[in-house]
Scaffold this motif. Structure first.
Motif, PDB file in Angstrom:
ATOM      1  N   UNK A 183     -52.850 -32.671   3.840  1.00  0.00           N
ATOM      2  CA  UNK A 183     -51.503 -33.213   3.658  1.00  0.00           C
ATOM      3  C   UNK A 183     -51.356 -33.852   2.289  1.00  0.00           C
ATOM      4  N   UNK A 184     -52.372 -34.591   1.864  1.00  0.00           N
ATOM      5  CA  UNK A 184     -52.312 -35.288   0.584  1.00  0.00           C
ATOM      6  C   UNK A 184     -52.267 -34.318  -0.599  1.00  0.00           C
ATOM      7  N   UNK A 200     -50.124 -38.374   5.396  1.00  0.00           N
ATOM      8  CA  UNK A 200     -50.617 -38.827   4.099  1.00  0.00           C
ATOM      9  C   UNK A 200     -50.048 -37.989   2.959  1.00  0.00           C
ATOM     10  N   UNK A 201     -48.728 -37.980   2.854  1.00  0.00           N
ATOM     11  CA  UNK A 201     -48.075 -37.289   1.752  1.00  0.00           C
ATOM     12  C   UNK A 201     -48.407 -37.981   0.436  1.00  0.00           C
ATOM     13  N   UNK A 209     -47.382 -38.560  -7.912  1.00  0.00           N
ATOM     14  CA  UNK A 209     -46.439 -37.468  -8.120  1.00  0.00           C
ATOM     15  C   UNK A 209     -45.620 -37.291  -6.855  1.00  0.00           C
ATOM     16  N   UNK A 210     -45.053 -36.108  -6.699  1.00  0.00           N
ATOM     17  CA  UNK A 210     -44.287 -35.821  -5.489  1.00  0.00           C
ATOM     18  C   UNK A 210     -44.381 -34.336  -5.184  1.00  0.00           C
ATOM     19  N   UNK A 254     -54.904 -25.822   7.081  1.00  0.00           N
ATOM     20  CA  UNK A 254     -53.950 -26.902   7.335  1.00  0.00           C
ATOM     21  C   UNK A 254     -52.740 -26.813   6.420  1.00  0.00           C
ATOM     22  N   UNK A 255     -52.935 -26.383   5.160  1.00  0.00           N
ATOM     23  CA  UNK A 255     -51.779 -26.189   4.273  1.00  0.00           C
ATOM     24  C   UNK A 255     -50.790 -25.223   4.913  1.00  0.00           C
ATOM     25  N   UNK A 256     -51.303 -24.103   5.416  1.00  0.00           N
ATOM     26  CA  UNK A 256     -50.422 -23.105   6.027  1.00  0.00           C
ATOM     27  C   UNK A 256     -49.823 -23.620   7.325  1.00  0.00           C
ATOM     28  N   UNK A 257     -50.655 -24.211   8.165  1.00  0.00           N
ATOM     29  CA  UNK A 257     -50.194 -24.656   9.485  1.00  0.00           C
ATOM     30  C   UNK A 257     -49.127 -25.735   9.343  1.00  0.00           C
ATOM     31  N   UNK A 258     -49.423 -26.721   8.515  1.00  0.00           N
ATOM     32  CA  UNK A 258     -48.463 -27.815   8.341  1.00  0.00           C
ATOM     33  C   UNK A 258     -47.135 -27.305   7.780  1.00  0.00           C
ATOM     34  N   UNK A 259     -47.201 -26.373   6.837  1.00  0.00           N
ATOM     35  CA  UNK A 259     -45.973 -25.843   6.231  1.00  0.00           C
ATOM     36  C   UNK A 259     -45.166 -25.029   7.231  1.00  0.00           C
ATOM     37  N   UNK A 260     -45.845 -24.209   8.016  1.00  0.00           N
ATOM     38  CA  UNK A 260     -45.136 -23.419   9.031  1.00  0.00           C
ATOM     39  C   UNK A 260     -44.408 -24.321  10.017  1.00  0.00           C
TER      40      UNK A 260
END
Length: 248
Positions: free
Chosen positions: A187-188, A155-156, A68-69, A215-221
């Motif tokens: 990330x994945x 690792x998107x 997916x994406x 990590x979801x929050x940190x990476x997005x910020x």
């Protein structure tokens, strides 16, 4: 004659496709060297390296499709997601590569970067203060000591190819190196939290979900401003800003 397809392009690097060949153009020689080294060491399928003449790296196209994406629906089955989880575990269990990767930044460096970014997001009116504050709190769970693993570092979901329930290859290794394994898992599954259980079933290890959420929050910020400045849209449905909103 095959047409030239621009897969992605911004001021740091570009990827072009010509037929079954991908050409990665990167002015940073260190990133190219890191990618070639990581692919040679990774115990999972990677694209065939056709040739490397910096600043260009030529890679063969992979078979299969992505799961997916970000910002779109998942096109993969639960078995496909589980297979990806198993491949990620195989990577994380491999002998450590010689250099640190993007997922290996120190806690002190991350805290400094995150706090500075949060201030800019609010000061420049990019995101509401309450959204930033709440996600900065959630991010705290990721800011802890971790045991180094062989990590991909970027690792998107679009970087993992599967055919049914078999992983046919993982692309884009320029950020690979020693790092926090849960950064890869987060990330994945970013934007596809409904498949986290499938991934963890294939991964086969106990994982602290609070750290994944962190990590979801940190990476997005950390990503929002960069994405805007490089022509991407983190405000699109299902993308980084929606991930941040889901933590409210």
């Amino acid at each position: 004659m095959d047409e030239v397809e621009v897969v992605v392009a911004h001021s740091e690097r570009a990827t072009l496709r010509v037929g079954d060949v991908f050409l990665k153009v990167d002015a940073d020689r260190a990133r190219i060297d890191a990618e070639v080294e990581a692919m040679s060491l990774a115990p999972v399928p990677t694209p065939e390296l056709l040739w490397c003449k910096p600043p260009v790296l030529a890679l063969a196209a992979l078979s299969g499709t992505t799961l997916g994406r970000l910002g779109g629906p998942s096109t993969g089955s639960s078995a496909g997601w589980a297979a990806a989880g198993a491949a990620i575990r195989q990577l994380h269990d491999a002998p450590l590569p010689p250099r640190p990767g993007r997922a290996g930044r120190s806690v002190a460096a991350l805290v400094a970067e995150l706090d500075a970014e949060c201030e800019l997001l609010v000061t420049n009116g990019v995101l509401p203060a309450d959204l930033v504050t709440r996600n900065r709190q959630v991010s705290e769970a990721a800011l802890r000591p971790w045991t180094p693993a062989f990590t991909h570092g970027d690792l998107q979901i679009a970087h993992v190819f599967v055919d049914g329930d078999e992983v046919t290859g993982i692309i884009d290794w320029s950020e690979a190196g020693q790092g926090d394994a849960l950064y890869d898992l987060a990330t994945f599954t970013l934007g596809h939290q409904e498949h986290l259980d499938d991934v963890l079933a294939g991964y086969g290890a106990d994982v602290d979900l609070d750290v994944i959420h962190g990590w979801w929050s940190l990476r997005s910020l950390l990503a929002v401003r960069w994405l805007v400045e490089h022509g991407f849209d983190p405000f699109a449905p299902g993308c980084e800003v929606d991930v941040l909103r889901s933590r409210m």
